[in-house]
Write an enzyme that holds these catalytic residues in place. Structure first.
Site, mmCIF file in Angstrom:
data_model
loop_
_atom_site.group_PDB
_atom_site.id
_atom_site.type_symbol
_atom_site.label_atom_id
_atom_site.label_comp_id
_atom_site.label_asym_id
_atom_site.label_seq_id
_atom_site.Cartn_x
_atom_site.Cartn_y
_atom_site.Cartn_z
ATOM 1 N N LYS A 194 0.828 -1.212 0.000
ATOM 2 C CA LYS A 194 0.000 0.000 0.000
ATOM 3 C C LYS A 194 0.858 1.255 0.000
ATOM 4 O O LYS A 194 1.868 1.326 0.678
ATOM 5 C CB LYS A 194 -0.902 0.000 1.245
ATOM 6 C CG LYS A 194 -1.761 1.249 1.371
ATOM 7 C CD LYS A 194 -2.678 1.188 2.586
ATOM 8 C CE LYS A 194 -2.114 1.969 3.744
ATOM 9 N NZ LYS A 194 -3.007 2.023 4.901
ATOM 10 N N ASP A 220 -7.688 -5.016 9.736
ATOM 11 C CA ASP A 220 -6.897 -3.811 9.976
ATOM 12 C C ASP A 220 -7.184 -3.312 11.393
ATOM 13 O O ASP A 220 -8.143 -3.749 12.024
ATOM 14 C CB ASP A 220 -7.286 -2.730 8.943
ATOM 15 C CG ASP A 220 -6.123 -1.793 8.648
ATOM 16 O OD1 ASP A 220 -5.139 -1.796 9.422
ATOM 17 O OD2 ASP A 220 -6.185 -1.053 7.649
HETATM 18 C C1 R5P Z 1 -2.788 2.688 8.612
HETATM 19 O O1 R5P Z 1 -1.632 2.660 8.977
HETATM 20 C C2 R5P Z 1 -3.881 2.108 9.437
HETATM 21 O O2 R5P Z 1 -3.545 0.857 9.944
HETATM 22 C C3 R5P Z 1 -5.173 2.018 8.654
HETATM 23 O O3 R5P Z 1 -4.962 1.174 7.546
HETATM 24 C C4 R5P Z 1 -5.626 3.348 8.166
HETATM 25 O O4 R5P Z 1 -5.534 4.320 9.165
HETATM 26 C C5 R5P Z 1 -7.046 3.275 7.676
HETATM 27 O O5 R5P Z 1 -7.406 4.509 7.144
HETATM 28 P P1 R5P Z 1 -8.367 4.579 5.889
HETATM 29 O O6 R5P Z 1 -9.582 3.781 6.235
HETATM 30 O O7 R5P Z 1 -8.681 6.059 5.746
HETATM 31 O O8 R5P Z 1 -7.629 4.055 4.709
#
Ligand code: R5P
Length: 327
Positions: A194, A220
């Site tokens: 990512k 996540d």
């Molecule tokens: C990133 O380091 C976190 O673990 C999450 O993947 C992120 O904060 C999610 O944010 P969003 O839903 O805006 O992509």
């Protein structure tokens, strides 16, 4: 739990506090939260806290500044009312993502928020899925960090089993969590590459690992806008994954995230979405195929560890909540 210990739910976490208290066979003690005409907050304990152990349950989620400030003021009033100890049960710790300077002249808000909570008078804090584990070091008081990912994984396994399954890490930052899950379940792991071209925008360039024809479980720590998880589901689908089962501890769903997830569910981009109730607002979400995972049991057991005053430990509690592949 005896009346020497008081659970108090603040604005962001009333529902969760009620559930925790119920599991502990106790009631939620009341605090009155009012606002002056200019917006200032006043938090008053409605009963004596003198010589009592107070547990404030408060997620510092949206509105982040309001909820954080309310927590600080609540701690201050309990401290001034001679509480014996103050523990913050923080199911979601906002400001945690800014945990280092990535560019010149940036703040480190995770450290700032932890300092504020401590200076207000908290003796201890419990945080669910703190964004980065090393941020525990920002606290001088004991900080117990726990994960809801095992609870989420347990629910997923109950619904889907583990046959023909791969654990997918949504980015490099989540590899450790994904590895623990895949290791415990004896499952293979894939990693998504990512990138963030700008804040709150997620691009996934490639998949490291073979996901074709497999059930992919991707968990996540948080869904903020949902960019990460939705991009992850889309690329896994493109690469031929069979079922995509997504999960996150914290469901913020900012910037219309709820509608985007609902849309993705209708288009069958993922099979099911699991989100914990670390943030009370998840109960208002209208997302097709959303399953809410209750973490009140985990948090009530943690409070029990504190109440037991050394008879029980978080380690033993944690060992009991971990997942293992059924034989
Ligand atoms: C990133 O380091 C976190 O673990 C999450 O993947 C992120 O904060 C999610 O944010 P969003 O839903 O805006 O992509």
């Amino acid at each position: 739990m005896d009346n020497k210990h008081l659970i108090i739910g603040l604005t962001a976490s009333h529902k969760l506090a009620e559930k925790i208290a119920k599991k502990l066979n106790t009631r939620v003690a009341k605090a009155t939260i009012k606002h002056f005409a200019d917006g200032e907050t006043i938090v008053t304990m409605d009963e004596t806290v003198r010589a009592k152990h107070v547990y404030f349950v408060q997620a510092t989620s949206k509105p982040v500044n309001e909820n954080l400030m309310e927590l600080l003021i609540a701690i201050d009033s309990a401290r001034r009312a001679s509480a014996k100890s103050i523990t913050v049960i923080c199911p979601y710790f906002g400001y945690a993502r800014q945990d280092r300077k990535t560019n010149a002249r940036e703040p480190i808000t995770c450290k700032l928020a932890s300092k504020l909570i401590e200076r207000a008078g908290a003796d201890r804090i419990t945080i669910v899925d703190l964004h980065s584990e090393q941020a525990q070091g920002f606290f001088e008081v004991p900080a117990d960090t726990v994960t809801a990912s095992y609870q989420i994984m347990k629910e997923i396994i109950k619904d889907y089993g583990v046959k023909n399954t791969i654990v997918v890490s949504p980015d490099y930052g989540s590899v450790k969590r994904a590895r623990k899950l895949s290791h415990r379940l004896g499952l293979p792991m894939a990693i998504l590459d990512k990138r963030r071209p700008e804040p709150n925008k997620a691009e996934i360039c490639s998949v490291l690992g073979e996901v074709r024809g497999k059930n992919c479980i991707i968990i996540d720590d948080m869904i903020d806008t949902g960019g990460t998880l939705l991009a992850a589901c889309a690329i896994l689908k493109k690469k031929g994954a069979k079922n995509i089962i997504a999960g996150a501890t914290h469901g913020l769903f900012s910037n219309n995230g709820e509608a985007r997830f609902n849309d993705a569910a209708k288009k069958k981009i993922f099979s099911r979405l699991y989100v914990s109730n670390s943030i009370d607002n998840v109960y208002d979400l209208k997302i097709k195929n959303l399953k809410i995972v209750d973490i009140s049991d985990l948090l009530s057991k943690i409070v029990n560890v504190y109440v037991s005053d050394g008879k029980h430990t978080i380690t033993e509690l944690y060992a009991a909540t971990k997942i293992r592949r059924e034989k």
